[in-house]
Design a protein around this motif. Sequence first.
Motif, PDB file in Angstrom:
ATOM      1  N   GLY A 215      40.196  55.788  45.988  1.00 29.74           N
ATOM      2  CA  GLY A 215      40.483  55.307  47.335  1.00 29.74           C
ATOM      3  C   GLY A 215      39.189  55.225  48.127  1.00 29.74           C
ATOM      4  O   GLY A 215      38.141  55.709  47.696  1.00 29.74           O
ATOM      5  N   ASP A 216      39.263  54.592  49.276  1.00 30.24           N
ATOM      6  CA  ASP A 216      38.063  54.428  50.091  1.00 30.24           C
ATOM      7  C   ASP A 216      38.402  54.684  51.559  1.00 30.24           C
ATOM      8  O   ASP A 216      39.173  53.931  52.154  1.00 30.24           O
ATOM      9  CB  ASP A 216      37.494  53.014  49.916  1.00 30.24           C
ATOM     10  CG  ASP A 216      36.157  52.850  50.625  1.00 30.24           C
ATOM     11  OD1 ASP A 216      35.561  53.881  50.991  1.00 30.24           O
ATOM     12  OD2 ASP A 216      35.721  51.706  50.818  1.00 30.24           O
ATOM     13  N   PRO A 217      37.863  55.767  52.145  1.00 27.89           N
ATOM     14  CA  PRO A 217      36.901  56.691  51.560  1.00 27.89           C
ATOM     15  C   PRO A 217      37.544  57.674  50.590  1.00 27.89           C
ATOM     16  O   PRO A 217      38.735  57.971  50.706  1.00 27.89           O
ATOM     17  CB  PRO A 217      36.333  57.427  52.769  1.00 27.89           C
ATOM     18  CG  PRO A 217      37.452  57.399  53.765  1.00 27.89           C
ATOM     19  CD  PRO A 217      38.157  56.088  53.562  1.00 27.89           C
ATOM     20  N   GLY A 221      36.139  66.614  47.597  1.00 31.14           N
ATOM     21  CA  GLY A 221      36.554  67.302  46.383  1.00 31.14           C
ATOM     22  C   GLY A 221      36.794  66.376  45.213  1.00 31.14           C
ATOM     23  O   GLY A 221      37.046  66.846  44.104  1.00 31.14           O
ATOM     24  N   TRP A 222      36.705  65.049  45.462  1.00 35.41           N
ATOM     25  CA  TRP A 222      36.901  64.111  44.354  1.00 35.41           C
ATOM     26  C   TRP A 222      35.589  63.877  43.625  1.00 35.41           C
ATOM     27  O   TRP A 222      34.526  63.740  44.238  1.00 35.41           O
ATOM     28  CB  TRP A 222      37.421  62.767  44.873  1.00 35.41           C
ATOM     29  CG  TRP A 222      37.611  61.768  43.751  1.00 35.41           C
ATOM     30  CD1 TRP A 222      38.725  61.595  42.999  1.00 35.41           C
ATOM     31  CD2 TRP A 222      36.643  60.825  43.272  1.00 35.41           C
ATOM     32  NE1 TRP A 222      38.526  60.601  42.074  1.00 35.41           N
ATOM     33  CE2 TRP A 222      37.253  60.111  42.211  1.00 35.41           C
ATOM     34  CE3 TRP A 222      35.332  60.528  43.618  1.00 35.41           C
ATOM     35  CZ2 TRP A 222      36.592  59.110  41.502  1.00 35.41           C
ATOM     36  CZ3 TRP A 222      34.660  59.542  42.914  1.00 35.41           C
ATOM     37  CH2 TRP A 222      35.297  58.837  41.875  1.00 35.41           C
ATOM     38  N   GLU A 226      36.208  64.974  37.223  1.00 34.54           N
ATOM     39  CA  GLU A 226      37.305  65.910  37.490  1.00 34.54           C
ATOM     40  C   GLU A 226      38.668  65.238  37.400  1.00 34.54           C
ATOM     41  O   GLU A 226      39.679  65.914  37.159  1.00 34.54           O
ATOM     42  CB  GLU A 226      37.127  66.537  38.872  1.00 34.54           C
ATOM     43  CG  GLU A 226      36.042  67.591  38.944  1.00 34.54           C
ATOM     44  CD  GLU A 226      36.409  68.837  38.164  1.00 34.54           C
ATOM     45  OE1 GLU A 226      37.589  69.243  38.193  1.00 34.54           O
ATOM     46  OE2 GLU A 226      35.512  69.401  37.510  1.00 34.54           O
ATOM     47  N   PHE A 227      38.714  63.925  37.602  1.00 32.68           N
ATOM     48  CA  PHE A 227      40.000  63.231  37.625  1.00 32.68           C
ATOM     49  C   PHE A 227      40.071  62.142  36.560  1.00 32.68           C
ATOM     50  O   PHE A 227      40.742  61.128  36.730  1.00 32.68           O
ATOM     51  CB  PHE A 227      40.259  62.671  39.018  1.00 32.68           C
ATOM     52  CG  PHE A 227      40.421  63.746  40.055  1.00 32.68           C
ATOM     53  CD1 PHE A 227      41.637  64.380  40.223  1.00 32.68           C
ATOM     54  CD2 PHE A 227      39.339  64.169  40.820  1.00 32.68           C
ATOM     55  CE1 PHE A 227      41.794  65.391  41.142  1.00 32.68           C
ATOM     56  CE2 PHE A 227      39.480  65.181  41.753  1.00 32.68           C
ATOM     57  CZ  PHE A 227      40.707  65.807  41.912  1.00 32.68           C
ATOM     58  N   ALA A 228      39.372  62.384  35.469  1.00 35.68           N
ATOM     59  CA  ALA A 228      39.473  61.531  34.284  1.00 35.68           C
ATOM     60  C   ALA A 228      40.063  62.363  33.145  1.00 35.68           C
ATOM     61  O   ALA A 228      39.705  63.530  32.960  1.00 35.68           O
ATOM     62  CB  ALA A 228      38.107  60.979  33.890  1.00 35.68           C
ATOM     63  N   VAL A 229      40.971  61.806  32.412  1.00 34.50           N
ATOM     64  CA  VAL A 229      41.643  62.485  31.303  1.00 34.50           C
ATOM     65  C   VAL A 229      41.189  61.829  30.008  1.00 34.50           C
ATOM     66  O   VAL A 229      41.302  60.604  29.850  1.00 34.50           O
ATOM     67  CB  VAL A 229      43.179  62.401  31.457  1.00 34.50           C
ATOM     68  CG1 VAL A 229      43.875  63.078  30.284  1.00 34.50           C
ATOM     69  CG2 VAL A 229      43.617  63.028  32.774  1.00 34.50           C
ATOM     70  N   PHE A 249      44.864  65.565  42.736  1.00 36.60           N
ATOM     71  CA  PHE A 249      44.303  64.549  43.617  1.00 36.60           C
ATOM     72  C   PHE A 249      45.156  64.390  44.872  1.00 36.60           C
ATOM     73  O   PHE A 249      44.621  64.295  45.988  1.00 36.60           O
ATOM     74  CB  PHE A 249      44.205  63.214  42.881  1.00 36.60           C
ATOM     75  CG  PHE A 249      43.648  62.112  43.727  1.00 36.60           C
ATOM     76  CD1 PHE A 249      42.277  61.932  43.849  1.00 36.60           C
ATOM     77  CD2 PHE A 249      44.480  61.247  44.427  1.00 36.60           C
ATOM     78  CE1 PHE A 249      41.743  60.923  44.647  1.00 36.60           C
ATOM     79  CE2 PHE A 249      43.971  60.236  45.222  1.00 36.60           C
ATOM     80  CZ  PHE A 249      42.601  60.076  45.329  1.00 36.60           C
ATOM     81  N   ALA A 250      46.476  64.357  44.716  1.00 39.28           N
ATOM     82  CA  ALA A 250      47.356  64.184  45.872  1.00 39.28           C
ATOM     83  C   ALA A 250      47.259  65.356  46.844  1.00 39.28           C
ATOM     84  O   ALA A 250      47.557  65.201  48.033  1.00 39.28           O
ATOM     85  CB  ALA A 250      48.797  64.009  45.409  1.00 39.28           C
TER      86      ALA A 250
END
Length: 374
Positions: A215-217, A221-222, A226-229, A249-250
């Motif tokens: 998302g933007d911005p 913490g992203w 960390e948010f790749a599987v 993430f949510a």
Amino acid sequence: MPSSPTDRPSAAPTLWLARGHCPAADAPETVRRTLRALTEREIIDGHLEPSGTGTDGGHVFEARWRVAGEVTVRARLSLGGGTWTLAAEAERAWDPRWPSPATMFWPADAAADWDRETGTGLRLRDINPLPYDEKDLRRLLKGAARATWTVHVVVHEAMTPDERGRRPLAALLPPGLAHRVVEHRAAPQQLRAVNWALRDSGVEVPRGGAAVLPGDPAPDGWSAPEFAVRTVFLDGSEPTELLDAVTRFAALPRPLPEGADAAVTALREDWHLLTLEEELDRQRRLVAMYAEALEAMTRSRDLYREAAERAHEALAAYRDSPPPGPEKPGAASRGPSPFQQLTRTLERLKGSSRPQRPARHTDAGLSPEQPEER
């Protein structure tokens, strides 16, 4: 890389926000039927369609219910031009395990065509295969990487899955996330085109894996790793690692989506579905507001009257005073003349006779008119 979330205020942890598109012409009636049915089943405590609140032919619906036995949730759905915006707020921080507010207004039936993302028209509760045309694919993913109302997830199919691997991610997510996630599926041969389209966002989808777009911005913490599987098994088993990434993430603090501030303000300040206790409290605050405004007007009236009396006294003194003659030595040391007194009094009258306006007060659901000045 996405910019830091400094342009918009952060969303309160008590809020649940969503926006979508419903192409059906009978969308308002669908919402009414759902609200009536859930009220009859005592799933929601009450609902209301306030009169005169919709603009440009739109509709507004309010509902309240309880979760976890005692936590009250208030929600407001605005619907117009096929686009719906839903803002809900709980009495404490939102738990994704609670029921989705969307299912309090829309039917949970998977065949109901109300759960489409605005702009793209992609489904929120289904799998969305990426287009094969590379130009369309790049346009779609660049928009998805900047999205703020929904969470976009890209899953790469290392090989074409069977029926067991086509189970939507939304069916496995906590209920509070099911209508906020868009799942994209990349065919085996699309990996290079996908990562080329996402290069500006800093995201890289692993082969046979998945990635959550920022998302933007991007929220604090992203980070892409960390948010790749690395691996998603599309064999019917539960993708635990991917579900964890989406849920984490949510839960990150995020700025309000563009346009959400108006929906939140309307929920908090233009609320009509009041309980008896809330209505009594509203009336008490109205009485206090009117009393404050009346006191301010009374003070202004008294100041005006006092200034007018001083002006009359100065004018009378001026009329009774002899006409000015030649200035005598030492006259400068004497006090001000009646004419000067009159002038100064009129200046004070001009400044003090302007009554200050009482501050406007708004209440949940009503903006009372200012009392008529006397």
